[in-house]
Design an enzyme around this catalytic site. Structure first.
Site, short mmCIF file in Angstrom:
data_model
loop_
_atom_site.label_atom_id
_atom_site.label_comp_id
_atom_site.label_asym_id
_atom_site.label_seq_id
_atom_site.Cartn_x
_atom_site.Cartn_y
_atom_site.Cartn_z
N HIS A 81 -16.65 22.07 -3.04
CA HIS A 81 -17.40 22.72 -2.03
C HIS A 81 -18.59 23.74 -2.69
CE1 HIS A 81 -18.96 25.02 1.51
NE2 HIS A 81 -18.75 23.81 2.24
N ASN A 172 -19.68 24.17 12.36
CA ASN A 172 -19.67 22.78 12.85
C ASN A 172 -19.02 22.44 13.75
OD1 ASN A 172 -21.10 22.61 10.15
ND2 ASN A 172 -19.13 21.86 9.23
N SER A 238 -22.80 23.82 6.09
CA SER A 238 -22.37 24.53 4.67
C SER A 238 -23.75 23.75 3.78
CB SER A 238 -21.21 23.82 4.29
OG SER A 238 -20.32 24.54 4.46
#
Ligand code: CA
Length: 313
Positions: A81, A172, A238
């Site tokens: 990530h 989210n 993100s």
């Protein structure tokens, strides 16, 4: 309190031999401003799962720190990530892979999330403290939780008081629970809170809504650097967060080159004001809970708008 990454899906896009420009960089014409600046000299702390020495990032990685273990020098990303987020900010403009929004910005991989993509507020506060002590210009946080913490908020206030611009993911959660699904630390007033849009310039279905939302940026099907020196496509607020971080790195870099600029940006409050004023309105007319003040407009932001001209009739 567990805090997690704000990305929802992964698909490998393989190993790139020829550089491609991802849709967001293309659609918002970020490349138009690269002749003025590519983010050089701006220090960006990415508080995430760390970063790998990816060939498309290594020229811009200037350091990092691990807040998740006692081995502070090991900020290697083993989740992917953080490396994806770093590439959106500053993948190098070279012959291969992808290219970031600010392809010459200085990247610092501050590992505040473990290899499973989650961490605690203690680790995030340690990362914020590191950013303050190491003269970062921007803190980018593609992470969140549905519960706040005074301890975290105090750290954010300290960074803000030290003139660090803080950019956070909206979350989210979509439009699920009530009129406000924004995660912490995105909810705090000191931060710039970012939601996601798709290729059609429409809000992504997963992007959290709420009154603290400031701005929207590309965050769906985003191609960037990943583990194993490869590339992957991820979706989430993100991904929208580092897009705005990169655009602000361009802004700060440009203003440092031209201190006579008419639009001073010497505080995070002024930077935020400039960002939201130059955004392209979307959704309902004016600010709304789905797009905030609108979609980030790198060209307008970098060009600046002479406020006095707005009153000429
Ligand atoms: Ca590249």
């Amino acid at each position: 309190m567990q805090v997690t990454v704000e990305a929802v899906k992964v698909k490998w896009s393989g190993e790139k031999t020829k550089q491609v420009m991802d849709w967001g960089v293309k659609a918002l014409r970020v490349y138009d401003v690269w002749k003025e600046t590519q983010g050089e000299g701006v220090n960006v702390a990415i508080l995430d799962t760390g970063v790998i020495q990816h060939p498309d990032l290594v020229s811009n990685i200037k350091g990092g720190y691990n807040c998740t273990s006692t081995d502070n020098s090991d900020y290697e990303d083993r989740q992917g990530h953080g490396t994806h987020v770093a590439g959106i900010v500053a993948a190098a403009n070279n012959e291969f892979g992808v290219v970031g929004v600010a392809p010459k910005a200085n990247i610092y991989g501050v590992k505040v999330l473990g290899d499973n993509g989650s961490g605690s507020y203690d680790m995030i506060v340690a990362g914020i403290n590191w950013a303050i002590e190491n003269n970062m210009d921007i803190i980018s946080m593609s992470l969140g939780s549905n519960q706040g913490s005074d301890y975290l908020h105090d750290a954010i206030k300290r960074a803000y008081a030290k003139n660090i611009t803080i950019v956070c993911a909206a979350g989210n959660d979509g439009d699920t629970y009530d009129d406000n699904d924004i995660d912490y630390p995105g909810r705090y007033e000191e931060v710039i809170c970012v939601g996601a849009i798709n290729k059609y310039m429409e809000r992504s279905w997963f992007s959290s809504d709420g009154e603290e939302l400031d701005i929207a940026a590309p965050g769906e099907d985003i191609n960037s650097t990943h583990l194993g020196n490869k590339y992957a496509i991820l979706s989430g607020t993100s991904m929208a967060t580092p897009f705005v971080t990169g655009v602000l790195a361009l802004l700060i870099s440009k203003h440092r080159k031209d201190p006579t600029s008419k639009t001073p940006i010497d505080t995070p409050a002024k930077i935020r004001e400039h960002l939201i004023r130059t955004a392209d309105d979307a959704g309902e007319i004016g600010k709304d809970n789905f797009y905030g003040y609108g979609i980030v407009n790198p060209g307008a932001l970098l060009k600046g708008v002479d406020v006095s001209a707005l009153y000429v009739v």
